[in-house]
Design an enzyme around this catalytic site. Structure first.
Site, PDB file in Angstrom:
ATOM      1  N   PHE A 133       1.024  -1.107   0.087  1.00  0.00           N
ATOM      2  CA  PHE A 133       0.055  -0.038   0.155  1.00  0.00           C
ATOM      3  C   PHE A 133       0.723   1.302  -0.175  1.00  0.00           C
ATOM      4  O   PHE A 133       1.615   1.301  -0.695  1.00  0.00           O
ATOM      5  CB  PHE A 133      -0.894  -0.190   1.263  1.00  0.00           C
ATOM      6  CG  PHE A 133      -2.087  -0.959   0.896  1.00  0.00           C
ATOM      7  CD1 PHE A 133      -2.939  -0.874  -0.241  1.00  0.00           C
ATOM      8  CD2 PHE A 133      -2.460  -2.202   1.761  1.00  0.00           C
ATOM      9  CE1 PHE A 133      -4.125  -1.628  -0.439  1.00  0.00           C
ATOM     10  CE2 PHE A 133      -3.124  -2.959   1.608  1.00  0.00           C
ATOM     11  CZ  PHE A 133      -4.227  -3.005   0.655  1.00  0.00           C
ATOM     12  N   SER A 134       0.528   2.150   0.935  1.00  0.00           N
ATOM     13  CA  SER A 134       1.293   3.559   0.862  1.00  0.00           C
ATOM     14  C   SER A 134       2.885   3.663   1.151  1.00  0.00           C
ATOM     15  O   SER A 134       3.411   4.655   1.121  1.00  0.00           O
ATOM     16  CB  SER A 134       0.591   4.548   1.861  1.00  0.00           C
ATOM     17  OG  SER A 134      -0.642   4.904   1.018  1.00  0.00           O
ATOM     18  N   VAL A 135       3.401   2.287   1.713  1.00  0.00           N
ATOM     19  CA  VAL A 135       5.127   2.361   1.675  1.00  0.00           C
ATOM     20  C   VAL A 135       5.575   2.340   0.212  1.00  0.00           C
ATOM     21  O   VAL A 135       6.596   2.805  -0.009  1.00  0.00           O
ATOM     22  CB  VAL A 135       5.360   0.984   2.607  1.00  0.00           C
ATOM     23  CG1 VAL A 135       6.989   1.020   2.369  1.00  0.00           C
ATOM     24  CG2 VAL A 135       4.794   1.096   3.588  1.00  0.00           C
ATOM     25  N   LYS A 171       4.667   4.765  -1.797  1.00  0.00           N
ATOM     26  CA  LYS A 171       4.950   6.082  -1.935  1.00  0.00           C
ATOM     27  C   LYS A 171       6.320   6.303  -1.483  1.00  0.00           C
ATOM     28  O   LYS A 171       7.250   7.207  -2.189  1.00  0.00           O
ATOM     29  CB  LYS A 171       3.935   7.034  -0.888  1.00  0.00           C
ATOM     30  CG  LYS A 171       2.663   6.921  -1.224  1.00  0.00           C
ATOM     31  CD  LYS A 171       1.983   7.777  -0.298  1.00  0.00           C
ATOM     32  CE  LYS A 171       0.394   8.040  -0.737  1.00  0.00           C
ATOM     33  NZ  LYS A 171      -0.388   6.823  -0.724  1.00  0.00           N
TER      34      LYS A 171
END
Length: 396
Positions: A114-116, A118
């Site tokens: 998921f947002s890791v 980013k």
């Protein structure tokens, strides 16, 4: 239903089927998060050579005494169970000292971070900046004229990197707005009617203006990171998956498969769609801990990592929507800074995904999870305390 019962059968019974409509919901997520290419369209990272596997040191940390933010004692075994953990790895001084999997996950199976994602995207942007292909202070529209008239028309790449774009977009996982649901559908993460189908890049180009001026406040908006990925592809003339494989994953010696989810026209979810093995995410964390240099090779620009550690607008953070989560925190180039004297750095994703880097304690921690709740600030602060106490315990 047990995770091992999901998607079993030819066909699986209705109650055991993981679909586009339920893949982020428990109990289906405990299967889908490490089988995402069977649910969503994806693009593989074309890694040609794989590095040697880590050697696991024989250290059992299950009964390691840990402390949460309130000073309560616990054990690692209890924390893993209570936080729906499916994979947990600890590196200490570059050595894999602990590795644990559950619910069907294994060392060789990629898991969505998921947002890791980013934070990985932020590191890739640094490589292009170092080569002069990407200017963080340049307007986004210089690279992507398609954003004219949108929230990004007069934003810079630095605004994307630091989540300080002024837009009216609201990212609320529990009470999603119609615009947020449209974003998920455009990403191919949610079902959509054929008449309503919009690709991700078209959605980003039409994101409405709103909110404070650019640069004023930290405002967590995942479309910023997807747009950053689009800018990276435009600047380099290659797909995100190709760039990540060539510039980071292969040079650092990745040992497992990796892939990223894409929309119906091939646009990658560079905000949250990367799926990697725990060992490779730990290896990437170690690369960050060592200033971008691994096995004698400078892979990430050292100056970019120094900037991540030292910069980040504290005032913008305090005006933003995550200040209560990290009162002393900062955010720079898609990385969270804890704001402590240890230089603690981390990436975090919904449903309990973590890459935690503690330079002072020489530790890197990876956590994969299938938490039924997308986000819980109190639980995340507890985990920060737990991760810090693991580092202290390993250093005596």
């Amino acid at each position: 239903m047990r995770p091992t019962d999901l998607m079993r059968g030819a066909p699986p019974p209705p109650q055991a089927q993981v679909t586009l409509a339920n893949w982020r919901q428990a109990p289906f997520s405990s299967w889908s998060f490490h089988n995402l290419r069977r649910v969503l369209p994806t693009e593989a990272l074309p890694v040609e050579r794989y590095g040697p596997a880590y050697t696991l040191e024989s250290r059992d940390l299950h009964r390691l005494p840990l402390t949460d933010q309130a000073g309560r004692s616990s054990s690692l075994s209890a924390v893993l169970e209570q936080t729906y953990t499916t994979g947990f790895l600890v590196l200490h001084r570059g050595r894999l000292v602990f590795e644990w999997y559950d619910r069907g996950l294994s060392a060789r199976r990629p898991h969505v971070i998921f947002s890791v994602t980013k934070s990985v995207t932020g590191a890739l942007a640094g490589i292009l900046a170092d080569r002069g292909l990407l200017d963080p202070e340049a307007p986004v529209a210089d690279l992507l004229p398609e954003v004219a008239g949108s929230a990004y028309e007069d934003a810079t790449l630095r605004h994307l990197l630091d989540m300080t774009v002024g837009s009216g977009f609201v990212e609320d996982y529990e009470n999603p707005t119609p615009e947020y649901l449209a974003y998920r559908a455009a990403s191919a993460w949610n079902p959509s009617a054929e008449a309503d189908r919009v690709d991700l890049r078209s959605f980003l180009s039409g994101l409405s203006k709103g909110g404070p001026p650019h640069g004023y406040a930290f405002h967590y908006v995942s479309p910023n990171s997807d747009l950053l990925g689009w800018a990276i592809e435009r600047a380099a003339g290659k797909s995100y998956a190709e760039l990540l494989a060539e510039e980071i994953w292969q040079p650092m010696g990745a040992e497992g498969e990796a892939y990223i989810t894409i929309d119906r026209l091939g646009a990658p979810r560079t905000a949250g769609g990367l799926c990697v093995t725990g060992r490779d995410l730990a290896r990437f964390g170690e690369l960050m801990r060592l200033g971008g240099c691994l096995n004698g090779k400078q892979i990430l620009p050292h100056w970019w990592l120094e900037d991540i550690h030292e910069a980040g607008d504290r005032d913008a953070w305090q005006r933003g929507n995550f200040a209560e989560f990290l009162p002393q925190g900062r955010y720079r180039s898609q990385w969270y800074q804890l704001g402590d004297d240890d230089g603690t750095l981390f990436g975090i994703g919904i449903h309990g995904q973590w890459l935690f880097i503690d330079p002072a304690q020489e530790t890197v921690i990876v956590k994969f999870s299938a938490d039924p709740v997308a986000s819980n600030d109190s639980a995340d602060r507890d985990l920060v305390s737990v991760f810090k106490s693991i580092g202290r315990a390993l250093n005596g």
